[in-house]
Design an enzyme around this catalytic site. Structure first.
Site, PDB file in Angstrom:
ATOM      1  N   ARG A 156       0.815  -1.224   0.000  1.00 60.21           N
ATOM      2  CA  ARG A 156       0.000   0.000   0.000  1.00 60.21           C
ATOM      3  C   ARG A 156       0.846   1.271   0.000  1.00 60.21           C
ATOM      4  O   ARG A 156       0.342   2.357   0.302  1.00 60.21           O
ATOM      5  CB  ARG A 156      -0.950   0.015   1.207  1.00 60.21           C
ATOM      6  CG  ARG A 156      -2.095  -0.985   1.119  1.00 60.21           C
ATOM      7  CD  ARG A 156      -3.208  -0.657   2.123  1.00 60.21           C
ATOM      8  NE  ARG A 156      -3.959   0.532   1.744  1.00 60.21           N
ATOM      9  CZ  ARG A 156      -3.836   1.719   2.306  1.00 60.21           C
ATOM     10  NH1 ARG A 156      -2.985   1.915   3.296  1.00 60.21           N
ATOM     11  NH2 ARG A 156      -4.569   2.744   1.911  1.00 60.21           N
ATOM     12  N   ASP A 171      -8.216   1.067   3.299  1.00 60.55           N
ATOM     13  CA  ASP A 171      -9.190   1.221   2.221  1.00 60.55           C
ATOM     14  C   ASP A 171     -10.524   0.620   2.643  1.00 60.55           C
ATOM     15  O   ASP A 171     -10.657   0.045   3.728  1.00 60.55           O
ATOM     16  CB  ASP A 171      -8.676   0.532   0.958  1.00 60.55           C
ATOM     17  CG  ASP A 171      -7.324   1.055   0.522  1.00 60.55           C
ATOM     18  OD1 ASP A 171      -7.118   2.283   0.592  1.00 60.55           O
ATOM     19  OD2 ASP A 171      -6.473   0.238   0.123  1.00 60.55           O
TER      20      ASP A 171
END
Length: 222
Positions: free
Chosen positions: A14, A195
């Site tokens: 990420r 997320d």
């Protein structure tokens, strides 16, 4: 308190997402869900344990499973992860119509956590200080309770809060619908940390935990 562990940016999947939502498009998001707590509330009626503390413990248990909800920043502004985070939760003073914020160390054993948290709520139910225990640990995350309303949406607007990577949870009042007991839960998340996939997984794991509340009396499912 254990030191945070810096994330290896070279191997972190990420990394680009973190940079985007931390520096280019800094933003938070919130989602509100209704948890089916029918089995949970039934188990509590057979127990001497407090509902609010059980809610807080369940949240803390699921949060501590996932690094994305234990994130912080190093002094250099780089992402890091706490080995463990602890819940800070509100207690209402009805005479003053104000609340205090207290915290208890996370414990994988619900009974042990309850034994620490219950006296804290009793002791500080008439607190006049916002933080009666003093400064919160750096590795704490926030839980608030609004037992007066069953809401379908709740959003926090945090001014200049782009360094706050810890999740924030808000619990509402139980409501009954079609024979089921539902608990509203709002989850506020920094998009740099997590997320929608991660928040949904957290909510689903929390639902599974309250759907099988054997941990209220026996060994917890950590």
């Amino acid at each position: 308190m254990d030191a945070s562990v810096p994330i290896d940016l070279d191997t972190w999947p990420r990394r680009q997402h973190f940079e985007h939502y931390r520096r280019l498009v800094p933003c938070t998001y919130s989602m509100t869900v209704e948890l089916d707590v029918t089995a949970f509330t039934a188990a509590l009626r057979r127990s001497q344990r407090k509902s609010y503390i059980a809610q807080v413990w369940a949240l803390s248990t699921v949060v501590n499973r996932h690094d994305e909800f234990k994130m912080c920043l190093t002094a250099a502004g780089e992402p890091a992860v706490w080995p463990v985070v602890h819940p800070a939760f509100t207690v209402f003073n009805p005479e003053r119509e104000t609340f205090a914020c207290v915290w208890a160390p996370h414990d994988s054993d619900f009974g042990a956590f309850h034994d620490v948290a219950a006296p804290l709520l009793a002791e500080h139910s008439r607190a006049t200080d916002f933080f009666p225990q003093g400064e919160l640990p750096t590795n704490a995350f926030d839980v608030s309770s609004l037992p007066w309303a069953s809401f379908t949406g709740f959003n926090l607007n945090i001014g200049d809060g782009w360094d706050h990577l810890a999740p924030i949870f808000t619990l509402g009042r139980y409501t009954e619908r079609d024979g089921r007991i539902l608990l509203p839960l709002a989850v506020q998340v920094h998009h740099a940390a997590a997320d929608g996939f991660h928040s949904t997984r957290l909510v689903n794991e929390l639902q599974a935990l309250v759907a099988d509340p054997t941990w209220l009396e026996g060994s917890p499912k950590a």
